[in-house]
Design a protein around this motif. Structure first.
Motif, PDB file in Angstrom:
ATOM      1  N   LEU A   1     -10.764   2.501  -0.660  1.00  9.99           N
ATOM      2  CA  LEU A   1     -10.001   2.661  -1.731  1.00  9.99           C
ATOM      3  C   LEU A   1      -8.969   3.923  -1.685  1.00  9.99           C
ATOM      4  O   LEU A   1      -7.772   4.093  -1.843  1.00  9.99           O
ATOM      5  CB  LEU A   1     -10.441   2.958  -3.375  1.00  9.99           C
ATOM      6  CG  LEU A   1     -11.014   1.736  -4.129  1.00  9.99           C
ATOM      7  CD1 LEU A   1     -11.973   2.163  -5.093  1.00  9.99           C
ATOM      8  CD2 LEU A   1      -9.870   0.964  -4.451  1.00  9.99           C
ATOM      9  N   LYS A   2      -9.633   4.928  -0.873  1.00  8.66           N
ATOM     10  CA  LYS A   2      -8.835   6.133  -0.693  1.00  8.66           C
ATOM     11  C   LYS A   2      -7.958   5.910   0.623  1.00  8.66           C
ATOM     12  O   LYS A   2      -6.888   6.640   0.740  1.00  8.66           O
ATOM     13  CB  LYS A   2      -9.885   7.324  -0.145  1.00  8.66           C
ATOM     14  CG  LYS A   2     -10.588   7.851  -1.408  1.00  8.66           C
ATOM     15  CD  LYS A   2     -11.619   8.617  -1.223  1.00  8.66           C
ATOM     16  CE  LYS A   2     -12.518   9.219  -2.128  1.00  8.66           C
ATOM     17  NZ  LYS A   2     -13.673  10.178  -2.147  1.00  8.66           N
ATOM     18  N   THR A   3      -8.283   5.046   1.449  1.00  9.99           N
ATOM     19  CA  THR A   3      -7.529   4.940   2.888  1.00  9.99           C
ATOM     20  C   THR A   3      -6.742   3.803   3.022  1.00  9.99           C
ATOM     21  O   THR A   3      -5.974   3.690   3.786  1.00  9.99           O
ATOM     22  CB  THR A   3      -8.342   5.198   3.997  1.00  9.99           C
ATOM     23  OG1 THR A   3      -9.459   4.270   3.840  1.00  9.99           O
ATOM     24  CG2 THR A   3      -9.057   6.481   3.645  1.00  9.99           C
ATOM     25  N   LYS A   4      -7.073   2.598   2.384  1.00 18.17           N
ATOM     26  CA  LYS A   4      -6.570   1.379   2.866  1.00 18.17           C
ATOM     27  C   LYS A   4      -5.747   0.525   1.841  1.00 18.17           C
ATOM     28  O   LYS A   4      -5.073  -0.580   2.323  1.00 18.17           O
ATOM     29  CB  LYS A   4      -7.801   0.469   3.071  1.00 18.17           C
ATOM     30  CG  LYS A   4      -8.738   0.895   4.083  1.00 18.17           C
ATOM     31  CD  LYS A   4      -8.030   0.849   5.532  1.00 18.17           C
ATOM     32  CE  LYS A   4      -8.975   1.167   6.604  1.00 18.17           C
ATOM     33  NZ  LYS A   4      -8.619   1.306   8.044  1.00 18.17           N
ATOM     34  N   VAL A   5      -5.750   0.842   0.542  1.00 18.98           N
ATOM     35  CA  VAL A   5      -5.064   0.102  -0.493  1.00 18.98           C
ATOM     36  C   VAL A   5      -4.057   0.775  -1.018  1.00 18.98           C
ATOM     37  O   VAL A   5      -3.781   2.190  -1.013  1.00 18.98           O
ATOM     38  CB  VAL A   5      -5.907  -0.428  -1.563  1.00 18.98           C
ATOM     39  CG1 VAL A   5      -7.321  -1.046  -1.009  1.00 18.98           C
ATOM     40  CG2 VAL A   5      -6.294   0.845  -2.534  1.00 18.98           C
ATOM     41  N   SER A   6      -2.917   0.073  -1.488  1.00 20.17           N
ATOM     42  CA  SER A   6      -1.833   0.344  -2.083  1.00 20.17           C
ATOM     43  C   SER A   6      -1.960  -0.126  -3.668  1.00 20.17           C
ATOM     44  O   SER A   6      -2.221  -1.354  -4.052  1.00 20.17           O
ATOM     45  CB  SER A   6      -0.376   0.042  -1.603  1.00 20.17           C
ATOM     46  OG  SER A   6      -0.325  -1.253  -1.469  1.00 20.17           O
ATOM     47  N   PHE A   7      -1.342   0.615  -4.584  1.00 21.40           N
ATOM     48  CA  PHE A   7      -1.703   0.241  -5.975  1.00 21.40           C
ATOM     49  C   PHE A   7      -0.481  -0.517  -6.442  1.00 21.40           C
ATOM     50  O   PHE A   7       0.583  -0.005  -6.118  1.00 21.40           O
ATOM     51  CB  PHE A   7      -2.051   1.579  -6.912  1.00 21.40           C
ATOM     52  CG  PHE A   7      -3.358   1.935  -6.601  1.00 21.40           C
ATOM     53  CD1 PHE A   7      -4.632   1.530  -7.342  1.00 21.40           C
ATOM     54  CD2 PHE A   7      -3.724   2.776  -5.478  1.00 21.40           C
ATOM     55  CE1 PHE A   7      -5.858   2.131  -7.025  1.00 21.40           C
ATOM     56  CE2 PHE A   7      -5.018   3.299  -5.161  1.00 21.40           C
ATOM     57  CZ  PHE A   7      -6.223   2.824  -5.732  1.00 21.40           C
ATOM     58  N   PRO A   8      -0.692  -1.087  -7.719  1.00 21.54           N
ATOM     59  CA  PRO A   8      -1.952  -1.512  -8.460  1.00 21.54           C
ATOM     60  C   PRO A   8      -2.663  -2.457  -7.677  1.00 21.54           C
ATOM     61  O   PRO A   8      -2.241  -3.153  -6.491  1.00 21.54           O
ATOM     62  CB  PRO A   8      -1.340  -2.406  -9.614  1.00 21.54           C
ATOM     63  CG  PRO A   8      -0.040  -2.886  -9.353  1.00 21.54           C
ATOM     64  CD  PRO A   8       0.631  -1.587  -8.221  1.00 21.54           C
ATOM     65  N   ILE A   9      -4.083  -2.473  -7.973  1.00 18.25           N
ATOM     66  CA  ILE A   9      -4.980  -3.491  -7.252  1.00 18.25           C
ATOM     67  C   ILE A   9      -5.724  -4.200  -8.447  1.00 18.25           C
ATOM     68  O   ILE A   9      -5.782  -3.690  -9.530  1.00 18.25           O
ATOM     69  CB  ILE A   9      -6.054  -2.683  -6.342  1.00 18.25           C
ATOM     70  CG1 ILE A   9      -6.844  -1.536  -7.087  1.00 18.25           C
ATOM     71  CG2 ILE A   9      -5.078  -2.386  -5.193  1.00 18.25           C
ATOM     72  CD1 ILE A   9      -8.011  -1.194  -6.379  1.00 18.25           C
ATOM     73  N   VAL A  10      -6.673  -5.191  -8.016  1.00 13.16           N
ATOM     74  CA  VAL A  10      -7.508  -5.787  -8.834  1.00 13.16           C
ATOM     75  C   VAL A  10      -8.939  -5.607  -8.497  1.00 13.16           C
ATOM     76  O   VAL A  10      -9.503  -5.685  -7.361  1.00 13.16           O
ATOM     77  CB  VAL A  10      -7.387  -7.304  -9.314  1.00 13.16           C
ATOM     78  CG1 VAL A  10      -8.285  -7.792 -10.040  1.00 13.16           C
ATOM     79  CG2 VAL A  10      -5.738  -7.388  -9.540  1.00 13.16           C
ATOM     80  N   ILE A  11      -9.876  -5.047  -9.528  1.00  9.67           N
ATOM     81  CA  ILE A  11     -11.267  -4.952  -9.078  1.00  9.67           C
ATOM     82  C   ILE A  11     -12.020  -5.873  -9.955  1.00  9.67           C
ATOM     83  O   ILE A  11     -11.866  -6.044 -11.080  1.00  9.67           O
ATOM     84  CB  ILE A  11     -11.770  -3.346  -9.358  1.00  9.67           C
ATOM     85  CG1 ILE A  11     -10.825  -2.364  -8.545  1.00  9.67           C
ATOM     86  CG2 ILE A  11     -13.236  -3.422  -9.147  1.00  9.67           C
ATOM     87  CD1 ILE A  11     -11.153  -1.062  -8.668  1.00  9.67           C
ATOM     88  N   LYS A  12     -12.930  -6.673  -9.409  1.00  5.82           N
ATOM     89  CA  LYS A  12     -13.714  -7.843 -10.007  1.00  5.82           C
ATOM     90  C   LYS A  12     -15.004  -7.721  -9.834  1.00  5.82           C
ATOM     91  O   LYS A  12     -15.628  -7.305  -8.670  1.00  5.82           O
ATOM     92  CB  LYS A  12     -13.200  -9.249  -9.464  1.00  5.82           C
ATOM     93  CG  LYS A  12     -11.702  -9.445  -9.912  1.00  5.82           C
ATOM     94  CD  LYS A  12     -11.728 -10.717  -9.508  1.00  5.82           C
ATOM     95  CE  LYS A  12     -10.159 -11.373  -9.621  1.00  5.82           C
ATOM     96  NZ  LYS A  12      -9.710 -12.601  -9.216  1.00  5.82           N
ATOM     97  N   ALA A  13     -15.992  -7.561 -10.854  1.00  7.11           N
ATOM     98  CA  ALA A  13     -17.143  -7.600 -10.836  1.00  7.11           C
ATOM     99  C   ALA A  13     -17.718  -9.024 -10.114  1.00  7.11           C
ATOM    100  O   ALA A  13     -17.001 -10.286 -10.596  1.00  7.11           O
ATOM    101  CB  ALA A  13     -18.166  -7.497 -12.070  1.00  7.11           C
TER     102      ALA A  13
END
Length: 418
Positions: free
Chosen positions: A133-145
């Motif tokens: 999350l800190k290094t690889k993504v640009s926001f917004p994102i989706v987090i799923k259980a």
């Protein structure tokens, strides 16, 4: 026929009422709820996860077949349990139900079938997820259980701090009993739902529907199990619908069969029309809720006969659907839902008995001639009309007459179908 429906919500209420359109049928619902009972559905006090008592009821009462509404008993193997006792049951087996029980299982199926979906990464380790999350993504994102979360395990996250907190809740706090998460790209576009009856390689699509998951108007606030739905979806063309059937549903059904999963039951595809085409948000292993409440009233064929034919693996020559107007359904939910629903009095039961519109009951219990909320989503009121404006006017006039003390509802359901 004698038919048992497993479940207790508004979806199961809608399934029962559709099966009862054939007046020769006897329909039981286990466990059902007090609202269903008030509406004349035969409820049976057996929990949906009590497979042993459910099968004994079916055997004792000579039930022709069982229909499973919720995802949890499917994922836990109710179909396998019934089949071991040579009982007919409509729904996928435990392996097939993994299309809903495991996000990663389904992502792999889609990759094998070359079905477009969001780019994603899976994590079981909290530290690795935080680093990503800190290094690889640009926001917004989706987090799923990864597992079941009653429709509440999907988060659209716009800033890093929120993402780190949610991932910690899931992987460290094990919210929803989560052991694995999926972090995927955020897709923008028009969402819609495509359901189908499935009999191994054969499938029979239902009309498109659109549900509204956010708690507040204009699609704001946290996700819920669904605040309402409309069918059909006016702003999704018939060409797009056919494309969804041919590029998503058909290859997915074929892939299941090719991998040795002889799927029988309902497949639900949650789709989004993006700038680059249709992509899959999720697959579910059962009727959608609240989509079922607005789709099944449009079915003109005999649902009980259709399911009977599918269980016998006989081809259905034609499925008849209403082709004019639309159906709109709006959920009344407990104030405080989805975080902390406040349960309370819903008013005298006669208010509901005298309601001129169809009501599908969910978290409702009866006490001393009054109805009380018994969960987050309480009941759905549904109507049909020739256009959205009329449908909204009819349904909100009725909802506004209900006791408002302990309920809340969105006032813009159907807003995309102009």
């Amino acid at each position: 026929m004698k038919i048992l429906v497993v479940g207790s919500g508004a979806r199961e209420d809608a399934i029962c009422k559709s099966l009862l359109k054939n007046s020769d049928n006897v329909v039981f619902c286990a466990p059902g709820n007090d609202g269903m009972k008030m509406a004349g559905i035969k409820t049976i006090a057996i929990n949906e996860d009590d497979f042993d008592h459910l099968t004994k009821f079916v055997q004792t009462n000579n039930v022709d077949y069982t229909v499973v509404g919720p995802e949890e008993p499917l994922v836990n193997g109710i179909v396998d349990f019934f089949k071991r006792k040579k009982l007919r049951i409509f729904g996928p087996n435990k392996i097939g139900a993994q299309i809903e029980g495991s996000k990663s299982f389904t992502k792999k199926l889609m990759a094998d079938a070359k079905i477009p979906t969001a780019d994603y990464q899976e994590f079981t380790d909290l530290k690795q997820a935080h680093e990503y999350l800190k290094t690889k993504v640009s926001f917004p994102i989706v987090i799923k259980a990864d597992g079941l979360a009653a429709g509440k395990g999907v988060y659209i996250v716009r800033i890093l701090d929120d993402a780190l907190e949610i991932v910690s809740e899931l992987l460290d706090g094990h919210k929803f009993n989560t052991r694995k998460i999926v972090i995927e790209e955020f897709l923008e576009g028009e969402e819609f739902s495509l359901m189908a009856f499935v009999d191994h390689k054969r499938f029979y699509p239902m009309p498109l529907a659109q549900d509204y998951k956010k708690i507040f108007e204009d699609d704001k606030g946290p996700n819920t199990g669904g605040m309402g739905a409309v069918c059909p979806v006016a702003n999704i063309s018939s060409e797009i619908e056919q494309t969804a059937i041919e590029t998503v549903l058909r290859p997915f059904v074929n892939e299941l069969y090719q991998q040795g999963i002889k799927y029988t039951g309902i497949i639900y595809a949650g789709l989004i029309l993006t700038k680059t085409g249709i992509k899959v948000i999720e697959f579910n292993a059962r009727f959608g809720d609240p989509e079922t409440e607005v789709v099944l009233p449009r079915l003109e064929s005999d649902l009980s006969e259709m399911i009977d034919k599918i269980l016998n693996h006989k081809k259905i020559v034609q499925v008849e659907w209403q082709t004019t107007g639309l159906n709109l359904g709006v959920f009344a939910v407990s104030k405080g839902y989805p975080q902390k629903p406040i349960f309370g009095n819903l008013g005298d039961k006669e208010i509901f008995k005298n309601c001129p519109l169809p009501v599908n009951y969910a978290a409702v219990r009866k006490e001393d001639h009054k109805l009380y909320s018994n969960g987050g989503r309480i009941y759905l009121i549904q109507t049909s009309a020739s256009n959205l404006t009329d449908a909204q006017r009819i349904i909100y006039q009725q909802l506004d007459q209900m006791d408002q003390t302990n309920i809340f509802y969105r006032r813009d359901i159907g807003k995309n179908s102009i």
